[in-house]
Scaffold this motif. Structure first.
Motif, PDB file in Angstrom:
ATOM      1  N   ASP A 145       0.830  -1.202   0.000  1.00  0.00           N
ATOM      2  CA  ASP A 145       0.000   0.000   0.000  1.00  0.00           C
ATOM      3  C   ASP A 145       0.869   1.258   0.000  1.00  0.00           C
ATOM      4  OD1 ASP A 145      -2.657   0.481  -0.273  1.00  0.00           O
ATOM      5  OD2 ASP A 145      -3.144   0.417   1.848  1.00  0.00           O
ATOM      6  N   GLN A 146       1.983   1.190   0.749  1.00  0.00           N
ATOM      7  CA  GLN A 146       2.871   2.348   0.870  1.00  0.00           C
ATOM      8  C   GLN A 146       3.988   2.350  -0.173  1.00  0.00           C
ATOM      9  OE1 GLN A 146       4.004   2.976   5.131  1.00  0.00           O
ATOM     10  NE2 GLN A 146       2.589   1.275   5.470  1.00  0.00           N
ATOM     11  N   GLU A 147       3.874   1.444  -1.153  1.00  0.00           N
ATOM     12  CA  GLU A 147       4.839   1.335  -2.249  1.00  0.00           C
ATOM     13  C   GLU A 147       6.245   0.995  -1.737  1.00  0.00           C
ATOM     14  OE1 GLU A 147       4.572   4.835  -4.647  1.00  0.00           O
ATOM     15  OE2 GLU A 147       2.557   4.369  -5.346  1.00  0.00           O
ATOM     16  N   LEU A 148       6.293   0.273  -0.630  1.00  0.00           N
ATOM     17  CA  LEU A 148       7.572  -0.257  -0.147  1.00  0.00           C
ATOM     18  C   LEU A 148       7.926  -1.554  -0.857  1.00  0.00           C
ATOM     19  CD1 LEU A 148       7.014   0.326   3.699  1.00  0.00           C
ATOM     20  CD2 LEU A 148       8.312   1.759   2.106  1.00  0.00           C
ATOM     21  N   LEU A 149       6.921  -2.167  -1.478  1.00  0.00           N
ATOM     22  CA  LEU A 149       7.109  -3.375  -2.273  1.00  0.00           C
ATOM     23  C   LEU A 149       6.464  -3.162  -3.629  1.00  0.00           C
ATOM     24  CD1 LEU A 149       6.083  -6.225   0.241  1.00  0.00           C
ATOM     25  CD2 LEU A 149       8.412  -5.520  -0.341  1.00  0.00           C
ATOM     26  N   SER A 150       7.084  -3.695  -4.683  1.00  0.00           N
ATOM     27  CA  SER A 150       6.451  -3.697  -5.992  1.00  0.00           C
ATOM     28  C   SER A 150       5.397  -4.798  -6.014  1.00  0.00           C
ATOM     29  CB  SER A 150       7.489  -3.943  -7.083  1.00  0.00           C
ATOM     30  OG  SER A 150       7.999  -5.270  -6.977  1.00  0.00           O
ATOM     31  N   GLU A 151       4.589  -4.833  -7.061  1.00  0.00           N
ATOM     32  CA  GLU A 151       3.560  -5.862  -7.146  1.00  0.00           C
ATOM     33  C   GLU A 151       4.166  -7.257  -7.211  1.00  0.00           C
ATOM     34  OE1 GLU A 151      -0.668  -5.988  -9.288  1.00  0.00           O
ATOM     35  OE2 GLU A 151       0.974  -6.240 -10.726  1.00  0.00           O
ATOM     36  N   SER A 152       5.253  -7.401  -7.973  1.00  0.00           N
ATOM     37  CA  SER A 152       5.894  -8.710  -8.076  1.00  0.00           C
ATOM     38  C   SER A 152       6.530  -9.113  -6.746  1.00  0.00           C
ATOM     39  CB  SER A 152       6.949  -8.712  -9.187  1.00  0.00           C
ATOM     40  OG  SER A 152       7.975  -7.765  -8.926  1.00  0.00           O
ATOM     41  N   GLU A 153       7.108  -8.141  -6.030  1.00  0.00           N
ATOM     42  CA  GLU A 153       7.679  -8.442  -4.716  1.00  0.00           C
ATOM     43  C   GLU A 153       6.582  -8.809  -3.725  1.00  0.00           C
ATOM     44  OE1 GLU A 153      11.651  -5.564  -4.753  1.00  0.00           O
ATOM     45  OE2 GLU A 153       9.719  -4.764  -4.098  1.00  0.00           O
ATOM     46  N   PHE A 154       5.456  -8.105  -3.794  1.00  0.00           N
ATOM     47  CA  PHE A 154       4.308  -8.411  -2.934  1.00  0.00           C
ATOM     48  C   PHE A 154       3.862  -9.852  -3.148  1.00  0.00           C
ATOM     49  CE2 PHE A 154      -0.493  -8.041  -2.524  1.00  0.00           C
ATOM     50  CZ  PHE A 154      -0.497  -8.108  -1.135  1.00  0.00           C
ATOM     51  N   ALA A 155       3.743 -10.272  -4.409  1.00  0.00           N
ATOM     52  CA  ALA A 155       3.354 -11.649  -4.719  1.00  0.00           C
ATOM     53  C   ALA A 155       4.413 -12.626  -4.222  1.00  0.00           C
ATOM     54  CB  ALA A 155       3.156 -11.806  -6.216  1.00  0.00           C
ATOM     55  N   GLU A 156       5.689 -12.255  -4.327  1.00  0.00           N
ATOM     56  CA  GLU A 156       6.762 -13.143  -3.879  1.00  0.00           C
ATOM     57  C   GLU A 156       6.717 -13.332  -2.368  1.00  0.00           C
ATOM     58  OE1 GLU A 156      11.612 -13.637  -4.396  1.00  0.00           O
ATOM     59  OE2 GLU A 156      10.540 -12.064  -5.469  1.00  0.00           O
ATOM     60  N   TYR A 157       6.429 -12.274  -1.622  1.00  0.00           N
ATOM     61  CA  TYR A 157       6.320 -12.393  -0.166  1.00  0.00           C
ATOM     62  C   TYR A 157       5.138 -13.279   0.225  1.00  0.00           C
ATOM     63  CZ  TYR A 157       9.966  -9.186   1.408  1.00  0.00           C
ATOM     64  OH  TYR A 157      11.190  -8.623   1.706  1.00  0.00           O
ATOM     65  N   LEU A 158       4.085 -13.250  -0.586  1.00  0.00           N
ATOM     66  CA  LEU A 158       2.923 -14.095  -0.303  1.00  0.00           C
ATOM     67  C   LEU A 158       3.077 -15.498  -0.878  1.00  0.00           C
ATOM     68  CD1 LEU A 158      -0.075 -11.649  -0.873  1.00  0.00           C
ATOM     69  CD2 LEU A 158       1.129 -12.171   1.251  1.00  0.00           C
ATOM     70  N   ALA A 159       4.201 -15.743  -1.549  1.00  0.00           N
ATOM     71  CA  ALA A 159       4.496 -17.051  -2.150  1.00  0.00           C
ATOM     72  C   ALA A 159       3.367 -17.499  -3.066  1.00  0.00           C
ATOM     73  CB  ALA A 159       4.753 -18.102  -1.065  1.00  0.00           C
ATOM     74  N   THR A 160       2.908 -16.568  -3.912  1.00  0.00           N
ATOM     75  CA  THR A 160       1.804 -16.879  -4.818  1.00  0.00           C
ATOM     76  C   THR A 160       1.986 -16.107  -6.116  1.00  0.00           C
ATOM     77  OG1 THR A 160      -0.597 -17.066  -4.948  1.00  0.00           O
ATOM     78  CG2 THR A 160       0.270 -15.054  -3.949  1.00  0.00           C
ATOM     79  N   ASP A 161       1.027 -16.212  -7.011  1.00  0.00           N
ATOM     80  CA  ASP A 161       1.090 -15.491  -8.280  1.00  0.00           C
ATOM     81  C   ASP A 161       0.490 -14.101  -8.122  1.00  0.00           C
ATOM     82  OD1 ASP A 161      -1.954 -15.658  -9.116  1.00  0.00           O
ATOM     83  OD2 ASP A 161      -1.360 -17.673  -8.482  1.00  0.00           O
ATOM     84  N   VAL A 162       0.721 -13.253  -9.120  1.00  0.00           N
ATOM     85  CA  VAL A 162       0.285 -11.860  -9.040  1.00  0.00           C
ATOM     86  C   VAL A 162      -1.239 -11.750  -8.949  1.00  0.00           C
ATOM     87  CG1 VAL A 162       0.177  -9.683 -10.315  1.00  0.00           C
ATOM     88  CG2 VAL A 162       2.328 -10.946 -10.195  1.00  0.00           C
TER      89      VAL A 162
END
Length: 400
Positions: free
Chosen positions: A350-367
């Protein structure tokens, strides 16, 4: 940008986890061994092309190699997976997944300026294995005593222990993850690292009641000897000396003798106690039908052999099609990640500390799935129906 020395350390860690020698890595990359040595020492920075090849050979993403807030989080040297069989290989891979999840949990906390503080139960030394051995106390009795003491600390009394994940995360600092693709006979395991604390993996394919028992069992190991860790494996006898304390702890914590006796007495007021009553009692304490039946036998509330008698009268296989099956493993819904972990990731995105791809990687899932999680988790619902954003970086509510 991280330094060449930091990058070299991460590459060396990844190589060791992959159980490869420097010579083997060099051979797969088509480089001299001395070049790999220089890269790991930080004396030479790999080219972008070599970095991509290294990430492939070492089974680690380029993002993990280069991100600023990377946490190493190596398990305690006392934790051992074993080797030489297919199950050990499967566990080793799962341990690496758990290690990575735990490290990312800390990274998410650091993105929000949060730090890991020791949880109350981390300082509890009373039930450490060395102290129990010195006192000569029977580990079974010690496990029961620890369960009663912990119930008192949590204010549970003799009532069923519910919402264990939240309780154990806040009180013991456990970072609890539900993993897919574990060997079927492995119920759970626990690892400890100084950076992360204790991380627990629960077999996601097992029924919820079994998962709860496994989690309580691992908390017993946490109290007994967290740095040694544990792998809860069906092939390891629960009568082994190292398993007596945690199994006794789990039994008394989930099925406290006084609480079970009280609920049993209430159920008997109609004049008899039937399998329907036994099933209701099991649901109240959120344990399996078998666990409750055997506990009632152990407490001499039911005659010895009652469970076996019930089993002999169960439905025949040819009858099962006419009834709903209730004994099949059920996967835990969702991503298998702690709710706080997910909200930390959502807040960072939400605060743009992670990109969308990084967000998906942290959740161990697809975009696509990550986007759905964001839509479901990025707001907190208030009583009047309005919403506020999830934000771990906001002001401290304790201040004026």
């Amino acid at each position: 940008m991280i330094s060449s020395q930091q990058l070299g350390e991460r590459l060396a860690d990844a190589r060791k986890r992959a159980k490869l020698t420097q010579a083997q890595v060099a051979d797969r990359l088509g480089l001299a061994r001395t070049t790999v040595v220089a890269i790991e020492k930080g004396e030479r920075r790999p080219s972008n092309a070599d970095l991509v090849k290294l990430s492939d050979v070492l089974a680690i993403s380029v993002h993990d190699l280069l991100r600023e807030g990377h946490v190493r989080a190596e398990p305690s040297p006392r934790f051992r997976v074993g080797s030489g069989n297919k199950m050990a290989a499967g566990i080793a891979e799962a341990v690496e997944r758990l290690r990575a999840h735990g490290a990312r949990y800390v990274e998410l906390e650091r993105l929000h300026g949060l730090r890991r503080a020791p949880a109350p139960l981390e300082t509890l030394q009373t039930y450490r294995v060395d102290l129990i051995d010195e006192s000569g106390l029977d580990p079974r009795l010690a496990g029961e005593e620890a369960a009663r003491a912990l119930r008192g600390m949590l204010g549970l009394g003799d009532e069923p222990a519910l919402a264990l994940d939240d309780r154990f995360e806040s009180e013991a600092g456990l970072r609890i993850f539900y993993l897919d693709h574990l060997p079927p006979k492995v119920s759970a395991f626990l690892i400890w690292s100084d950076d992360v604390g204790a991380s627990v993996a629960i077999n996601r394919a097992h029924p919820p009641e079994r998962q709860r028992w496994s989690l309580a069992h691992e908390l017993g190991h946490f109290l007994r000897d967290r740095e040694a860790g544990d792998i809860l494996d069906e092939d390891v006898s629960l009568r082994h000396v190292s398993e007596i304390f945690p199994e006794s702890f789990a039994k008394e914590f989930l099925l406290p003798a006084a609480g079970v006796q009280k609920r049993f007495t209430e159920r008997c007021r109609s004049g008899k106690f039937t399998p329907v009553d036994l099933s209701a009692l099991a649901r109240a304490f959120e344990v399996s039908f078998q666990a409750m039946a055997l506990r009632l036998e152990e407490l001499r509330l039911l005659p010895s052999g009652s469970y076996e008698k019930i089993v002999r009268g169960k439905l025949r296989p040819q009858d099962l099609g006419r009834h709903q099956r209730t004994d099949e493993p059920r996967a835990t819904p969702g991503l298998g990640l702690p709710d706080r972990y997910i909200k930390l990731a959502v807040s960072a995105y939400d605060q743009e500390l992670l990109s969308e791809s990084e967000f998906a990687e942290y959740l161990a899932t697809d975009v696509a799935t990550a986007r759905a999680v964001y839509q479901a988790k990025h707001r907190i619902l208030l009583d009047d129906g309005s919403q506020i954003p999830v934000d771990f970086s906001g002001a401290d509510l304790r201040t004026a």
